[in-house]
Enzyme design. Structure first.
Site, PDB file in Angstrom:
ATOM      1  N   HIS A 232     -10.298 -20.811 -16.384  1.00 46.72           N
ATOM      2  CA  HIS A 232      -9.290 -20.398 -15.655  1.00 46.72           C
ATOM      3  C   HIS A 232      -9.913 -20.214 -14.129  1.00 46.72           C
ATOM      4  O   HIS A 232     -11.075 -20.427 -13.844  1.00 46.72           O
ATOM      5  CB  HIS A 232      -9.070 -18.728 -16.346  1.00 46.72           C
ATOM      6  N   ASP A 234      -9.844 -17.575 -10.898  1.00 49.78           N
ATOM      7  CA  ASP A 234      -9.612 -15.855 -10.395  1.00 49.78           C
ATOM      8  C   ASP A 234      -8.483 -15.458  -9.752  1.00 49.78           C
ATOM      9  O   ASP A 234      -8.466 -16.579  -8.601  1.00 49.78           O
ATOM     10  CB  ASP A 234     -11.078 -15.300 -10.131  1.00 49.78           C
ATOM     11  N   HIS A 289     -13.514 -21.886 -14.286  1.00 49.60           N
ATOM     12  CA  HIS A 289     -14.724 -21.807 -15.000  1.00 49.60           C
ATOM     13  C   HIS A 289     -14.559 -21.433 -16.101  1.00 49.60           C
ATOM     14  O   HIS A 289     -13.174 -21.019 -16.579  1.00 49.60           O
ATOM     15  CB  HIS A 289     -15.473 -20.723 -13.996  1.00 49.60           C
ATOM     16  N   ARG A 299     -24.310 -12.186 -24.256  1.00 49.31           N
ATOM     17  CA  ARG A 299     -24.382 -12.188 -22.875  1.00 49.31           C
ATOM     18  C   ARG A 299     -23.264 -11.127 -22.676  1.00 49.31           C
ATOM     19  O   ARG A 299     -22.520 -10.893 -23.107  1.00 49.31           O
ATOM     20  CB  ARG A 299     -23.474 -13.529 -22.571  1.00 49.31           C
TER      21      ARG A 299
HETATM   22  O1  LIG Z   1     -18.919 -13.832 -17.850  1.00 49.36           O
HETATM   23  C1  LIG Z   1     -18.664 -14.459 -16.881  1.00 49.36           C
HETATM   24  O2  LIG Z   1     -19.750 -15.059 -16.427  1.00 49.36           O
HETATM   25  C2  LIG Z   1     -17.167 -14.925 -16.182  1.00 49.36           C
HETATM   26  C3  LIG Z   1     -16.346 -14.008 -16.146  1.00 49.36           C
HETATM   27  C4  LIG Z   1     -15.023 -14.219 -15.472  1.00 49.36           C
HETATM   28  O3  LIG Z   1     -14.935 -15.308 -15.334  1.00 49.36           O
HETATM   29  C5  LIG Z   1     -14.110 -13.439 -15.362  1.00 49.36           C
HETATM   30  O4  LIG Z   1     -13.929 -12.217 -15.765  1.00 49.36           O
HETATM   31  O5  LIG Z   1     -13.014 -13.847 -14.825  1.00 49.36           O
HETATM   32 FE   LIG Z   2     -13.158 -15.551 -13.814  1.00 50.35          FE
END
Ligand SMILES: O=C(O)CCC(=O)C(=O)O
Ligand SMILES: [Fe+2]
Length: 361
Positions: A232, A234, A289, A299
């Site tokens: 996706h 942001d 990403h 994680r």
């Molecule tokens: O957990 C991550 O590193 C990415 C989180 C992410 O891309 C988001 O919350 O939009």
């Molecule tokens: Fe993100």
């Protein structure tokens, strides 16, 4: 709850409960259920050698060349890591501690703070879960401003520390995000006069808006057939991410494919959002990403999404437009953009492109 672009947009796009309530991950620690089994494309590379693979630039905010390094990183990757950012390490440690404390609660207890279908705040699956037939191996907790209401449902007598840490982190992130945003805009040759709408002095309804999202990716019995967070971009102007020390985040780059974003102790990840891509008239990338999983490490990450005040229209900045570079997008408020994203997800840009707009007339 205050009115905001985020809350208004979420209200108009309610989510079904089966796309909100996470799995009891602990009860499925041996075998991936079919609901969470993905057929992943083969361009997901095998684990990459952290010492040889190419990755996003790391920028020291005290570097004398910080503006040109930032511009280059935004043009090439849309993502970079920052060091010497001024956020205290003990705050980051406490933030991670409180986040792990939340996600290690039993599922029944976390469900006391579950998001409602029309709301964005509280506990639940990633918002983008509605766009995929399979579910992701992750859970989240979203916060805007104070989160006493939801936190007191998790810990009726013991939520003060959690709330204090989250609120302090939000304040620190706001200052740092505005500093980095200023850096990006200066790197494009803009002055604060060109973008004074970004920091209106009168406060009130014209304040910038932001959302803090805590993410948790539990250990997974079969990482190669599961997805932590699907690809996706942001929807923010800018996202600042603290990823503590567990691998998993990857960013997509032309001619390279998926590149790992390795955790660096104490560093923060800066991600150009869709609105910044629009402002820069496409010059800065809003990168795709995703997050992959592991068998052994849980994680967590904390993403701070920063956006413009509710009534501000975002459009390509005048300085970015000339006869060779016509404005690629029509003006949109954050709410209008979030609505387009809620309907069209990764194709949202197509619906605000000027050529589409004109041909629809
Ligand atoms: O957990 C991550 O590193 C990415 C989180 C992410 O891309 C988001 O919350 O939009
Ligand atoms: Fe993100």
């Amino acid at each position: 709850m205050m009115n905001s672009s985020i809350s208004e947009s979420f209200k108009s796009h309610p989510v079904q409960l089966n796309r909100i309530i996470p799995l009891d991950f602990k009860a499925h620690a041996i075998k991936l259920p079919d609901s969470h089994t993905w057929t992943l494309s083969t361009d997901n590379p095998p684990p990459v050698d952290p010492f040889t693979s190419e990755s996003v630039p790391v920028i020291d905010l005290d570097d004398p060349n910080v503006e040109s390094l930032t511009r280059h990183a935004c043009e090439q990757w849309g993502m970079f890591q920052v060091t010497n950012h001024g956020i205290r390490i003990d705050l980051l440690i406490e933030l991670e501690f409180q986040t792990r404390r939340l996600f290690s609660l039993p599922l029944e207890q976390k469900l006391h703070a579950v998001r409602s279908p029309e709301d964005f705040a509280g506990y639940g699956l990633p918002r983008i879960s509605t766009f995929f037939p399979k579910l992701m191996w992750s859970e989240g907790f979203s916060i805007m401003g104070s989160q006493v209401e939801h936190a007191s449902k998790l810990w009726p007598n013991d939520h003060t520390k959690f709330c204090d840490v989250m609120e302090e982190y939000e304040r620190e992130m706001k200052d740092l995000t505005e500093r980095i945003l200023g850096l990006m805009l200066r790197s494009l040759g803009l002055t604060s006069e060109d973008v004074k709408w970004l920091k209106p002095k009168d406060g009130g309804s014209r304040r910038s808006e932001a959302l803090l999202h805590l993410n948790s990716y539990p250990v997974c019995p079969d990482p190669s057939h599961a997805m932590g967070l699907a690809p996706h971009t942001d929807s923010s102007l800018l996202t600042l991410l603290y990823q503590s020390c567990t691998n998993g985040l990857q960013v997509h780059k032309e001619n390279i494919g998926w590149a790992p974003v390795h955790p660096i102790a104490g560093a923060l990840v800066v991600n150009v959002g869709d609105l910044m891509h629009i402002l820069s008239n496409g010059r800065f990338k809003s990168p795709m990403h995703q997050v992959l999983l592991t068998k052994s490490c849980h994680r967590i990450s904390m993403a701070y999404f920063y956006g413009p005040p509710v009534d501000v229209k975002i459009s390509p900045l005048m300085n970015m437009i000339d006869h060779k570079h016509p404005a690629l997008y029509r003006p949109v408020t954050w709410k209008e953009y979030l609505d387009a994203k809620a309907m069209h997800f990764n194709q949202a840009f197509e619906f605000i492109r000027n050529d589409v707009h004109i041909s629809n007339k």
